[in-house]
Scaffold this motif. Structure first.
Motif, mmCIF file in Angstrom:
data_model
loop_
_atom_site.group_PDB
_atom_site.id
_atom_site.type_symbol
_atom_site.label_atom_id
_atom_site.label_comp_id
_atom_site.label_asym_id
_atom_site.label_seq_id
_atom_site.Cartn_x
_atom_site.Cartn_y
_atom_site.Cartn_z
ATOM 1 N N VAL A 1 -6.519 2.750 -2.095
ATOM 2 C CA VAL A 1 -5.143 3.734 -2.178
ATOM 3 C C VAL A 1 -5.994 4.916 -2.594
ATOM 4 O O VAL A 1 -4.614 6.384 -1.839
ATOM 5 C CB VAL A 1 -4.227 2.985 -3.531
ATOM 6 C CG1 VAL A 1 -2.847 3.974 -3.685
ATOM 7 C CG2 VAL A 1 -4.127 2.101 -3.147
ATOM 8 N N ASN B 1 1.049 -7.019 -2.323
ATOM 9 C CA ASN B 1 0.154 -5.792 -1.371
ATOM 10 C C ASN B 1 -0.021 -6.509 0.610
ATOM 11 O O ASN B 1 0.179 -7.891 0.628
ATOM 12 C CB ASN B 1 -1.625 -6.057 -2.006
ATOM 13 C CG ASN B 1 -2.039 -4.732 -1.072
ATOM 14 O OD1 ASN B 1 -2.889 -5.587 0.401
ATOM 15 N ND2 ASN B 1 -1.786 -3.777 -1.516
ATOM 16 N N HIS C 1 -6.740 8.018 0.040
ATOM 17 C CA HIS C 1 -5.256 9.074 0.906
ATOM 18 C C HIS C 1 -4.971 10.094 -0.414
ATOM 19 O O HIS C 1 -4.312 11.330 0.853
ATOM 20 C CB HIS C 1 -4.440 7.573 0.991
ATOM 21 C CG HIS C 1 -5.299 6.455 1.720
ATOM 22 N ND1 HIS C 1 -5.360 6.754 3.369
ATOM 23 C CD2 HIS C 1 -5.999 5.289 1.129
ATOM 24 C CE1 HIS C 1 -5.812 5.689 3.593
ATOM 25 N NE2 HIS C 1 -5.587 4.712 2.732
ATOM 26 N N HIS C 2 -5.192 10.159 -1.091
ATOM 27 C CA HIS C 2 -4.110 11.196 -1.671
ATOM 28 C C HIS C 2 -5.100 11.827 -2.294
ATOM 29 O O HIS C 2 -4.855 13.029 -2.790
ATOM 30 C CB HIS C 2 -3.157 10.290 -2.678
ATOM 31 C CG HIS C 2 -2.156 9.241 -2.525
ATOM 32 N ND1 HIS C 2 -1.506 9.482 -1.283
ATOM 33 C CD2 HIS C 2 -2.760 7.831 -2.722
ATOM 34 C CE1 HIS C 2 -1.231 7.787 -0.663
ATOM 35 N NE2 HIS C 2 -1.635 7.586 -1.836
ATOM 36 N N LYS D 1 3.547 1.915 -1.491
ATOM 37 C CA LYS D 1 3.200 2.622 -2.515
ATOM 38 C C LYS D 1 3.161 3.388 -3.750
ATOM 39 O O LYS D 1 3.673 4.352 -4.066
ATOM 40 C CB LYS D 1 3.932 1.513 -4.250
ATOM 41 C CG LYS D 1 5.142 0.359 -4.041
ATOM 42 C CD LYS D 1 6.541 0.441 -3.172
ATOM 43 C CE LYS D 1 6.617 -0.645 -3.219
ATOM 44 N NZ LYS D 1 7.506 -0.619 -1.809
ATOM 45 N N GLY D 2 1.700 3.723 -3.111
ATOM 46 C CA GLY D 2 1.268 4.945 -3.687
ATOM 47 C C GLY D 2 1.491 6.031 -2.958
ATOM 48 O O GLY D 2 1.261 7.355 -3.794
ATOM 49 N N LYS D 3 1.912 6.546 -1.847
ATOM 50 C CA LYS D 3 2.230 7.054 -0.933
ATOM 51 C C LYS D 3 3.449 8.315 -1.641
ATOM 52 O O LYS D 3 3.592 8.750 -2.324
ATOM 53 C CB LYS D 3 3.191 7.170 0.236
ATOM 54 C CG LYS D 3 2.614 8.189 1.333
ATOM 55 C CD LYS D 3 3.202 8.355 3.170
ATOM 56 C CE LYS D 3 3.518 9.644 3.726
ATOM 57 N NZ LYS D 3 3.372 9.365 4.937
ATOM 58 N N LEU E 1 -4.716 2.284 -9.244
ATOM 59 C CA LEU E 1 -4.853 1.418 -7.819
ATOM 60 C C LEU E 1 -6.166 1.655 -7.403
ATOM 61 O O LEU E 1 -7.020 0.656 -6.451
ATOM 62 C CB LEU E 1 -4.395 1.871 -7.179
ATOM 63 C CG LEU E 1 -3.171 1.667 -7.312
ATOM 64 C CD1 LEU E 1 -1.684 2.352 -6.708
ATOM 65 C CD2 LEU E 1 -2.445 0.678 -8.143
ATOM 66 N N HIS F 1 0.950 -1.109 0.164
ATOM 67 C CA HIS F 1 -0.117 -0.150 -0.338
ATOM 68 C C HIS F 1 0.888 1.371 0.148
ATOM 69 O O HIS F 1 0.415 2.244 -0.764
ATOM 70 C CB HIS F 1 -1.020 0.325 1.118
ATOM 71 C CG HIS F 1 -1.790 1.277 1.197
ATOM 72 N ND1 HIS F 1 -1.264 2.066 1.819
ATOM 73 C CD2 HIS F 1 -3.186 1.144 0.841
ATOM 74 C CE1 HIS F 1 -2.390 3.411 2.181
ATOM 75 N NE2 HIS F 1 -3.688 2.330 1.307
ATOM 76 N N GLU G 1 -5.201 0.257 5.868
ATOM 77 C CA GLU G 1 -5.322 0.748 4.376
ATOM 78 C C GLU G 1 -6.264 -0.789 3.769
ATOM 79 O O GLU G 1 -6.666 -0.204 2.615
ATOM 80 C CB GLU G 1 -4.398 1.262 3.879
ATOM 81 C CG GLU G 1 -3.498 2.427 4.335
ATOM 82 C CD GLU G 1 -2.544 2.648 5.637
ATOM 83 O OE1 GLU G 1 -2.275 3.095 6.765
ATOM 84 O OE2 GLU G 1 -2.086 1.300 6.044
ATOM 85 N N THR G 2 -5.672 -1.003 4.111
ATOM 86 C CA THR G 2 -6.135 -2.601 3.184
ATOM 87 C C THR G 2 -7.146 -3.133 4.113
ATOM 88 O O THR G 2 -7.248 -4.126 4.043
ATOM 89 C CB THR G 2 -4.931 -3.877 2.392
ATOM 90 O OG1 THR G 2 -3.835 -4.192 4.444
ATOM 91 C CG2 THR G 2 -3.861 -3.267 2.327
#
Length: 2035
Positions: free
Chosen positions: A557, A1373, A560-561, A514-516, A553, A512, A1472-1473
């Motif tokens: 995911v 993941n 959060h952004h 990696k998205g950040k 994604l 998870h 997150e997951t």
């Protein structure tokens, strides 16, 4: 038609028919004749031959149509080949004369053609018999070619092909002449003639050596010429010719003498490839002409030549085969890649050319490598391509190598994508350097190479998910490190985007976090873009590309952004229009370029967000998305002025910006940009009619707007074919580029539409038009009606003001956008607006209907109908139809006639057949006329297509027209030349529509229906014979329809033969039709289809591949082979469905065949795995050799049909095996019983059973489970699991006490071990854990040492997961590691549950520890041994289990508690997951819950865990403290609190699950949950919890009630009842405890004032919802009434107890009823005395009700289980302390008396509705027993009141009179117990009333002597009763009783003589009497002596008996000992006599 079925033509019937019928009649006769001739004996044929020949030849002059002449010729040839051949020369002469005839009139043409066809057929069949006549014939035919028209040339070419075929080498003298004629025909105007010539030359090259030696070059040039202006069929035929000849040139071994050998040179591979390369690069211009063109610089090879040559390459390689390709791959690859190298600048001089050439090269590589090579060879090819990439990378000249690199990278990507995880060894092999090579090319200067490399990485990630994260990390790292290199920024951002696009194909995902990282990097790139002008464009593009890719994604995911993305989106556009103005004045050309790039990127990112994260589009988010939109639209309106200021560099960016904005607006709801609608509309109008559009983009714009079915008539190119990939470019015309990734890099992360190939976006200039047209429809529908007018007016004007080609383009754009507007309005049920609007639209569409572009006409017809649909006004529609009628009547040109005929069809399609019938009539009339216009095939095609639409939409209204339409279709089918295939296709569609219209009526038997049916079948037969594949496909689908409606009338064998022949057809649509039909057939009659296929294959001698395959492996095998080769998804789906249907209906009958097929497919690949297998087997002793050999023996059997199948096929085979096992399960039990199977196999060797193939099943599972492919490993493990579950209990007959699977334990261990290595993906390990636990739990292996191997695997995985979520691999993941952890915990839970169960079952009460240790040492006692194995890890496990349950509890909380959840997630999941994790927990919580409950039970909630206290809290897993303040040391809980938490955790999870059962909740979960509750309540502590908390108990009961109501399964209901019983027990214990403590506290003195404990307190009231007892009663009533509805007074309609016929319940039903009764009997103990009074009536009513309803007489006087249970319950109730308690005593007594009365009433005749029968069936014994229970268990005052007592005694009297011995025996037994009752008040009345009866009975037996064992038993029981009387009687009466008893006993004694001859019964009686006398005598000696003294006879008898007995005792001593010893018999006796 029946009259046509005769050997000779029935001329009489024939002459009576009309013209059309005559043709039909002849065709039907010829069809019949063909079958008949083959079946008739030779002599019969010879008798009639002369007449037949005359009849057939006379038909030649009747101008037969194409199908008729073909059949006629065939029949002539068959006739001569069976009969005499002497008159054949006359026939040949006649045909030659007809051909020479000078008559050129059209009416004579069919006769000439028929003669040509006959010659071909005769020579083909008779061949060399015809001697040297052929020179004349061939000469004559060749002469005719020169003057023939196209049909003639076509038939002559095919005829020559047949002649050459028949004569073989003998025709050598004519070869040259034929060659010359065919050459000229190969470049003929008519495409059909070209095809025929190609076929002729293909036949010729078999014998004519010169074609592939001396004339090779000229043949090749000729073929290149033939490709020019060709259509698809020509390209297929000619490429086949060219490829075959070139392959022949390389492989042939030249025959002939030395002299001829010199003239023939061997051709090398290089030369052949050079030849093909020339065609590809220079086309047909040859070498000399080209130079002139080159000087002028005009020459560019036409696309059709290039596509043709591409197909020839493929045919060339396919002909040489896979093995050849493997050998010569390096040379082939370098040649193919060189086609796009810079050494041939012509091929790649413009980007458009380069893209088209690259497509061709990709196609060649894809088709050859993908289609011909097995996986092993493909792995080698990957290495070769890698080397090629390394070499190309070193080339300095970028332009030189870029296109070669793109092709190599794309093929590499495709290859690895298809290889899947089998490619893993390649990537690990460092010598290949595969990843390095791709990553290094990512920096290539050319953007297309960078994109190709990125796509290649995408493919690798999809194929090998374990590489996804490492590749992503690597690219991100390089992107961060090389921020200053423009190539690196774009290259690696493409790569990252492509890899993010791969995530959705990888279920295991990426971490998870990696998205950040990506988001931060993207922001960084965007912010730093302005710092360095050299990089600003690249960084901007890269930043937005990463954000757009991140959106794929999904919501989990992106949420959060989201805030940061929206902020960036807001900042990228100016805040107000004013800012935009200042911007305009400030920038320069470069800054605008970057700005537009950035804004287009931002639009794209938001578009990606909207399409991938729909869930996040809340109102609030939409509000934040909107502000920049008006500004974006403002910029759109300003673009043209900006362009003017800064010129052409901004042209592309501005087009891209437009396109992005349009795409986003299409996705957003129109309400969001309401304010800007008009501005947008103006821009769209300007875009659509812009002055600088050159290209005609019809082919990509219009197809979506035309109806799918209409596209079929336009161009075969629009149809799906295997060559679609390259054929697409021909659609677009020479000036237009094909799609390619560099036109729109943003597509790299999107999911591609077409399977695994690269996305192919069109150039922006084209795609912007397409988006504009689509958006126009939406916007125009949403602006006000007043604004629509000017826009439409403007569009119309723009068409008028342009000229020529430009006008067509503008017209096209305008029509497509108006059409999309009308479509939108029609679908949203809107309205069009004012009258003028209608006029404008009409003008526009009418103009387009008469355009020369067929696609435009098609779209206009669609719009025409949509217009009528929108207006929905009958008069207007009629007007439209009238316009078309008038045009069609007057116009003569093709364009108008085609356009308007389709318009009529479309009108009908959208408005249904509602229009008046006269309308329909005139419509059909006009279309009939057009359909017969033989001058223009186009008009015929369109008219017939339109007719098919009308038939479809008119439905039943069309019935009146069916006959004329059908005869029209048949007439056209019989007469339209085969060269017009498109007309035949339309005819096929009409026929199909007609069959659908007739529907099931086709089954009818009336004359009219059978005529129609015959015509339909005839039409299908004509179409089946058509040379065009698409027409054949139509024929098959028509037959499929017919088979559906009238299966009896379709000849299955001929249909199946047609399907089998076309199974491997090169035409995709034909293969699809074949499989669609097969799929339907096998649903009904799989076995027949399969048999027909095998029969036909055996009959046919040809070595056609399908036939050869079917001969060898049946239709099933042929389909599997096809599945392995096929790439089309729809087809593969159909093949799988077909195989599944066949398997379902036939697998059990054809078991060996199916298993062999699956085994062959799986074993064919095993040569790769053999190596790995042997390693894994090393450790297994003994088995090693055997298993390794299984996998390697394959190499000797070369005949194996499956050569190296692909992994997907192997996975399918593995799934099939599982299905086969399931099918067998539904069949006989012998499949799972080896002894029975072997026995039945002996009886009939054809019998076949699954259990006999067990070794194969294990072997297949082993091969699959140890493969390289992960998917196959999963399937293999699943198969292993199924095998273990199904065969675990099958015993091994040779070794009793063992099971059959035991011998395979080594294989199972070896199959599982590889799944536990560190690099195995979590999903495989998870599956393997499941298999491990199933294996251990199955109990197959009893020896602990053997079990340890598999157990060790589980232990290793347990240590791996102990560290919780942190420790597991970071490749996937977090939810993947959650899955693995939970799988391990679930597996352990299953093992623990089984261990505990076995321990329970085997537990012996006195087992000392030493014995236990010994047994473990010997490994014999597995029950406890297994528990000990688990015990070692139980501490760890229990901690982890509790943690998992706690996680599950948190995850199942409703969303409103989300804020209270721990921020960092749970023990095994991250916050997150959590969404993904839910599913994993949902799959495994139930067993873990059960195991935890068992563990808690075993500790009894008493021992505190040593690990528990504070030390535990610092660990990563914190199960005890419910996540609150787990880190602070202060909150150490007391053990009591810990236990309370755990108790509530388990209870909470159970109740939450059970009270809202989802429909998908598995039985396993529900059962496990109930068992967990049972385990929990097995120990005192939790019971005290439940007992003391009444609300909790009620809650649980209500939940269980609901489970019982919603789940029908008996096992679940029983488990629920068990929990209910435990809850009641808990309540009882609680009440007892309170009573006890109250007594202790208050002391005995104040007994009066004791408070009432128990329900009902001192009032006796039970409040529903607050009462435990009430809830229990509800639940029990629910169970009882469901099993015995008669218990419900509402149902029976009467309050009283009405007796009906008693009934037996099923076994499950009995169990449920018994369980409910047990619970009922426990209830009074939970109540206070007053409470017990309230419930007693109900309980008694139900208990007695069950007794009454189920008291069925059973043989042997047994009691049914329900009766036994009700009696037991009755006893429990009656002996309840409440009956004695002072407060309730009197009420109980009254109620119990009523109950007894009810029982007595059951007998009374007046209670019976069905008087006698019911009475007969009621079981007296049951009721008497019930009375006895009352007498013995209640206090005396209940039963001693006279009236009741009298009735009871009467009942006993009555029963004693019953003749049935069993009843008597039972009655005596019951009386025996009553007489013994200590209270004389109860027992004496019975003794007084019944003793005399019994005496009489005994004396009666005494007189009669017993005859059978039953009577003997009666006597014995009677004596026992009397003896009891003696003991009960008062002293002074005893002597009289003994005096009565003794004579009876003595009378049965026998003397020694009688004893010898007595029957066994008499002897037993004697023994019994003697024994009793011996006992009684000493007790009452005085009476005894006086009696003996007074009666000498008795005395004598007694003495004789005693003497005789002593004699026999001596003999019998051993036996008597035996009978006394309590051996086996006694135990059995006990069981049976137990009541």
């Amino acid at each position: 038609m029946e009259l046509a079925h005769s050997l000779l033509l029935n001329e009489e019937a024939y002459n009576q028919l009309g013209e059309v019928q005559k043709a039909e009649f002849i065709f039907e006769w010829l069809r019949y004749l063909e079958k008949l001739l083959l079946a008739t004996s030779r002599n019969d044929v010879r008798e009639k031959q002369k007449t037949l020949v005359e009849q057939l030849l006379s038909l030649l002059n009747n101008s037969p149509g194409p199908p008729t002449r073909k059949l006629l010729a065939k029949n002539l040839a068959i006739l001569y080949s069976i009969g005499d051949t002497f008159s054949v020369y006359e026939a040949i002469d006649k045909c030659n004369d007809l051909i020479r005839s000078k008559d050129d009139s059209p009416s004579y043409l069919p006769t000439k053609l028929a003669a040509v066809v006959c010659l071909g057929s005769l020579y083909k069949k008779l061949g060399r018999i015809l001697g040297n006549t052929f020179t004349d014939t061939v000469g004559n035919i060749l002469k005719a070619v020169k003057s023939a028209e196209s049909q003639g040339r076509y038939e002559i070419m095919l005829s020559l092909q047949n002649i050459l075929n028949g004569l073989g080498a003998a025709a050598a003298p004519c070869h040259r002449d034929v060659y010359k004629a065919a050459r000229s025909c190969l470049t003929d105007r008519s495409m059909a003639v070209r095809c025929a010539a190609a076929k002729c030359l293909l036949e010729l090259q078999n014998e004519a050596i010169f074609m592939w030696s001396t004339d090779l070059d000229s043949v090749a040039t000729l073929c290149f010429k033939s490709f020019e202006g060709s259509n698809y069929d020509v390209r297929i035929s000619v490429s086949k010719l060219l490829g075959t000849i070139l392959a022949k040139a390389i492989t042939s071994k030249h025959p002939g003498t030395a002299a001829s050998r010199q003239s023939i040179r061997r051709v090398s591979l290089e030369e052949v490839l050079e030849l093909l390369g020339t065609g590809f690069l220079r086309g047909s211009s040859g070498f000399l002409r080209a130079s002139g063109d080159m000087l002028k610089g005009t020459s560019s090879v036409s696309r059709d030549v290039r596509v043709g040559v591409t197909q020839a390459y493929v045919v060339f390689v396919s002909t040489l085969g896979g093995a050849w390709l493997e050998k010569n791959f390096a040379a082939f690859l370098s040649h193919i890649l060189s086609l796009v190298s810079q050494s041939h600048p012509k091929a790649t001089q413009t980007q458009i050319d380069a893209i088209c050439c690259r497509r061709c090269v990709s196609f060649i590589l894809r088709t050859t490598i993908g289609g011909l090579l097995g996986e092993k060879a493909q792995l080698a090819v990957v290495k070769d391509i890698c080397q090629a990439i390394w070499k190309l990378k070193k080339v300095m000249d970028v332009a030189a190598s870029q296109h070669m690199l793109v092709c190599a990278l794309q093929e590499l990507g495709n290859l690895i994508h298809n290889l899947g995880t089998t490619a893993a060894p390649l990537l690990q092999d460092s010598s290949t350097g595969l990843l390095d090579s791709i990553l290094s090319v990512t920096l290539h200067p050319s953007i297309s190479v960078r994109l190709a490399a990125a796509w290649c990485l995408h493919c690798i990630a999809v194929a090998l998910p374990s590489y996804l994260t490492p590749l992503l990390d690597c690219c991100l790292e390089r992107l961060t490190g090389h921020k200053s290199s423009p190539e690196a920024v774009t290259g690696f951002s493409f790569a990252v985007a492509a890899l993010l696009g791969a995530v959705k194909h990888c279920p295991l995902g990426i971490p998870h976090g990696k998205g950040k990282i990506i988001m931060t990097l993207a922001e960084d790139l965007l912010c730093s873009a302005a710092q360095n002008s050299r990089l600003s464009a690249q960084r901007t593009q890269a930043g937005w590309l990463l954000i757009a890719a991140l959106m794929t994604l999904g919501p989990a995911v992106v949420s959060h952004h989201l805030a940061r993305v929206l902020l960036l989106w807001k900042c990228v556009f100016p805040a107000s229009p004013k800012d935009l103005e200042t911007e305009k004045s400030r920038g320069d050309s470069f800054t605008w370029q970057v700005t537009l790039e950035g804004r287009a990127g931002a639009l794209c990112a938001i578009k990606s967000f909207v399409s991938h994260c729909g869930d996040l589009l809340t109102e609030e988010v939409i509000q934040r998305l909107l502000p920049p939109l008006p500004c974006a639209v403002d910029l759109l309106t300003q673009l043209s002025s900006i362009l003017k200021m800064y010129g052409s560099p901004l042209k592309t960016p501005s087009v891209v910006y437009r396109q992005r904005l349009y795409e986003l607006l299409i996705l957003l709801p129109p309400e969001t940009y309401e304010g800007n609608l008009c501005a947008i509309l103006k821009e769209l109008a300007a875009d659509l009619t812009a002055p600088d559009i050159q290209v005609s983009a019809s082919t990509f714009l219009l197809p979506p707007l035309c109806h799918q079915d209409d596209l079929l008539i336009l161009s075969p190119l629009l149809q799906e074919t295997d060559h679609r990939f390259i054929e697409e470019q021909l659609l677009l015309g020479n000036g237009v580029a094909c799609g390619s990734l560099e036109y729109d890099p943003y597509l790299i992360y999107e999911k591609d539409v077409e399977g695994d190939s690269v996305p192919k976006p069109l150039p922006p200039a084209l795609s912007v038009i397409s988006s504009a047209a689509k958006l126009f429809g939406v916007v125009c529908a949403h602006v006000g009606e007043t604004q629509r007018l000017p826009i439409l007016e403007q569009l119309l004007d723009s068409i008028k003001h342009t000229k020529g080609a430009r006008q067509q383009v503008v017209q096209l754009h305008v029509v497509s956008s108006v059409s999309s507007f009308l479509k939108y309005v029609a679908l949203s049920k809107g309205c069009l607006g004012p009258e003028e609007l209608k006029r404008f639209a009409l003008t526009l569409v009418t103009g387009a209907l008469e355009s020369t572009n067929p696609l435009l006409r098609c779209a206009a017809a669609e719009a025409w109908a949509r217009l009528a649909q929108v207006l929905d006004d009958g008069a207007f529609t009629a007007g439209l139809a009238q316009v078309s009628f008038d045009k069609l009547k007057s116009a003569r040109d093709v364009v108008t006639r085609t356009g308007h005929s389709l318009a009529l069809g479309s009108l009908h399609r959208y408005l249904g057949g509602i229009s008046s019938s006269q309308h329909l009539n005139s419509c059909i009339g006009i279309l009939y006329t057009l359909a017969q216009d033989s001058t223009s095939p186009d008009v015929q095609t369109w008219a017939l297509h339109s007719l098919s639409l009308i038939i479809d939409s008119a439905g039943p209204l069309y019935y009146v027209h069916v006959e004329p339409t059908l005869s029209l279709i048949i007439m056209l089918l019989l007469n339209v030349p085969p060269t017009h295939a498109e007309v035949h296709q339309s005819l096929g569609r009409c026929l199909n529509a007609l069959i659908t219209t007739l529907g099931p009526e086709l089954q009818g038997n009336s004359t009219s229906i059978s005529t129609l049916r015959a015509s339909c079948l005839l039409g299908c037969a004509v179409m089946q014979d058509n040379p065009d594949c698409l027409v054949q496909a139509q024929a098959i689908s028509c037959l499929q329809q017919l088979h559906m409606f009238a299966p009896r009338h379709v000849n299955l064998s001929s249909l199946v033969s047609c399907l089998c022949v076309n199974l491997y057809s090169p035409y995709l649509l034909l293969r699809r039709a074949v499989l669609a039909c097969l799929r339907q057939l096998v649903q009904r009659e799989a076995a027949e289809v399969s048999e027909h296929a095998v029969m036909l294959a055996k009959d046919s001698r040809e070595e056609l591949t399908p036939d050869a395959d079917i001969r060898e492996v049946g239709l099933e095998g042929a389909l599997l082979i096809l599945l392995d080769k096929e790439t089309d998804e729809r087809l593969c789906h159909d093949i799988k469905e077909t195989l599944n249907y066949m398997l379902t209906s036939m697998a059990v009958e054809k078991l060996s065949l199916w298993l062999k097929l699956c085994k062959d497919v799986l074993a064919a690949s095993a040569d790769c795995t053999a190596i790995t297998c042997v390693d894994t087997m090393q450790e297994e002793e003994g088995d090693k050799g055997d298993d390794a050999s299984v996998l390697t023996t394959r190499h000797d059997e070369k005949s194996h049909p499956f050569t190296n199948p692909r992994w997907a096929t192997r996975v399918f085979a593995a799934e099939c095996v599982c299905r086969i096992i399931n099918q067998c399960e539904n069949a006989t039990s012998a499949h799972f019983d080896i002894a029975l199977a072997q026995e039945m196999k002996k009886k009939d060797s054809r019998n076949d059973f699954l259990v006999l193939h067990l070794a194969d099943l294990i072997r297949m599972a082993f091969m699959a489970a140890t493969d390289h492919s992960d998917q196959l490993r999963l399937s293999g493990l699943e198969m292993l699991l199924v095998v273990i579950r199904r065969f675990a209990t099958v015993p091994e007959p040779e070794f009793p006490g063992h099971v059959i699977l035991e011998q395979y334990q080594a294989n199972v261990g070896a199959a599982l071990r590889p799944a536990f290595t560190s690099e195995t993906p979590p999903d495989v390990t998870a599956k393997a854990c499941q298999v491990c636990s199933a294996w251990i739990a199955s109990g197959v292996v009893s020896d602990l040492n053997d079990l340890r191997r598999v157990h060790q695997l589980l232990v290793s995985s347990l240590t791996k997961i102990q560290a919780g979520k942190e420790a597991l691999s970071h490749l996937y993941n977090e939810s993947a590691s959650t899955m693995e952890i939970l799988a391990v915990l679930k597996a352990w839970a299953e093992v623990y549950i089984i261990a505990v169960q076995r321990h329970k079952n085997h537990r012996q009460p006195l087992k000392t520890t030493s014995c236990l240790e010994d047994s473990i040492r010997n490994g014999s006692c597995s029950s406890d041994g297994l528990l000990d194995l688990v015990y070692a890890d139980l501490g760890t496990l229990s901690r982890l289990w509790l943690a998992a349950l706690q996680d599950f509890a948190l995850l199942t909380l409703p969303s409103e508690f989300a804020s209270q959840l721990p921020a960092e997630g749970g023990a095994f999941y991250t916050a997150e997951t959590s969404e993904n994790a839910k599913l994993q927990y949902y799959n495994s919580w139930a067993l873990i819950l059960h195991a935890t409950a068992l563990w808690l039970t075993s500790t009894g909630f008493v021992v505190a865990d040593p690990d528990e206290g504070a030390s535990d809290l610092s660990r990563p897993v914190t199960p005890t403290s419910m996540c609150q303040g787990s880190s602070s040391g202060a909150t150490i809980k007391s053990p009591e609190d810990v236990y309370t938490d755990r108790f509530h955790l388990i209870l909470g999870i159970s109740v939450e699950f059970l009270c809202s059962l989802r429909s998908d909740a598995t039985m396993e979960s529900i059962t496990a949950c109930l068992h967990a509750l049972q385990a929990l309540l097995d120990v005192p502590w939790p019971r005290s919890k439940i007992g003391s908390d009444q609300d909790l108990g009620i809650e649980l009961l209500n939940v269980l009630h609901r489970v019982i109501l919603t789940r029908e399964s008996p096992s679940i209901q029983l488990a629920s009842l068990e929990v209910v019983r435990q809850i009641i027990c808990a309540a009882q214990e609680h009440v007892k405890e309170k009573r006890r403590s109250a007594e202790v506290d208050d002391g005995a003195a104040e007994k009066e004032t004791l408070p009432e404990f128990g329900e009902g307190k001192d009032t006796g009231g039970l409040v529903p919802g607050k009462s435990l007892v009430f809830a229990t009663l509800e639940l029990c009533v629910c169970i009882l009434v469901r099993q015995l509805p008669e218990l419900n007074p509402k149902l029976t309609g009467s309050p009283g107890v009405k007796a009906r016929k008693p009934q037996m319940l099923s076994e499950d039903g009995s169990r449920l009823v018994s369980a409910a009764l047990v619970i009922l009997s426990e209830l009074p103990a939970v109540c206070s005395p007053e409470g017990s009074i309230s419930i007693l009536p109900t309980i008694l009513y139900l208990t007695i009700g069950v007794l009454r309803e189920t008291a069925v007489k059973l043989p042997g006087g047994q009691l049914s289980s329900t009766v036994a249970a009700s009696l037991q319950a009755l006893k429990g109730i009656l002996s309840s302390p409440m009956a004695r308690a002072e407060k309730s005593h009197t009420a109980w007594t009254d109620l119990l008396r009523s109950a007894l009365t009810t029982v007595l009433d059951c007998w009374d005749p007046e209670h019976f509705s069905l008087v006698d029968e019911t009475h007969e069936e009621l079981d007296e014994v049951s009721l008497l027993t019930a009375i006895t229970v009352f007498i013995l268990s209640t206090s005396p005052e209940v039963t001693t009141i006279p009236c009741l007592q009298k009735r009871c005694i009467d009942k006993f009297k009555a029963t004693l009179e019953i003749k049935d011995p069993m009843v008597q025996i039972k009655t005596y037994q019951l009386l025996h117990s009553i007489f013994q009752y200590p209270n004389p008040a109860v027992s004496y009345p019975y003794i007084y009333s019944l003793a005399s009866c019994i005496m009489e009975k005994l004396q009666e037996i005494d007189k009669r002597k017993p005859e059978n064992t039953a009577e003997l038993q009666i006597f014995q029981e009677g004596i026992k009763v009397l003896e009891t009387l003696v003991t009960v009687a008062e002293e002074h009466h005893r002597s009289q009783l003994v005096a009565c008893l003794l004579p009876i006993l003595i009378s049965f004694l026998l003397d020694e003589n009688a004893l010898g001859s007595a029957t066994s019964i008499m002897r037993n009686l004697h023994d019994f009497a003697l024994q009793n006398l011996m006992q009684i005598g000493p007790q009452y000696s005085s009476v005894f002596k006086s009696l003996v003294a007074s009666s000498p006879a008795l005395k004598a008898r007694l003495e004789a008996a005693i003497k005789g007995n002593q004699e026999s005792v001596k003999v019998k001593i051993p036996t008597s000992k035996y009978t006394k010893s309590p051996g086996k018999n006694s135990s059995i006796q006990l069981k049976t006599s137990f009541l």
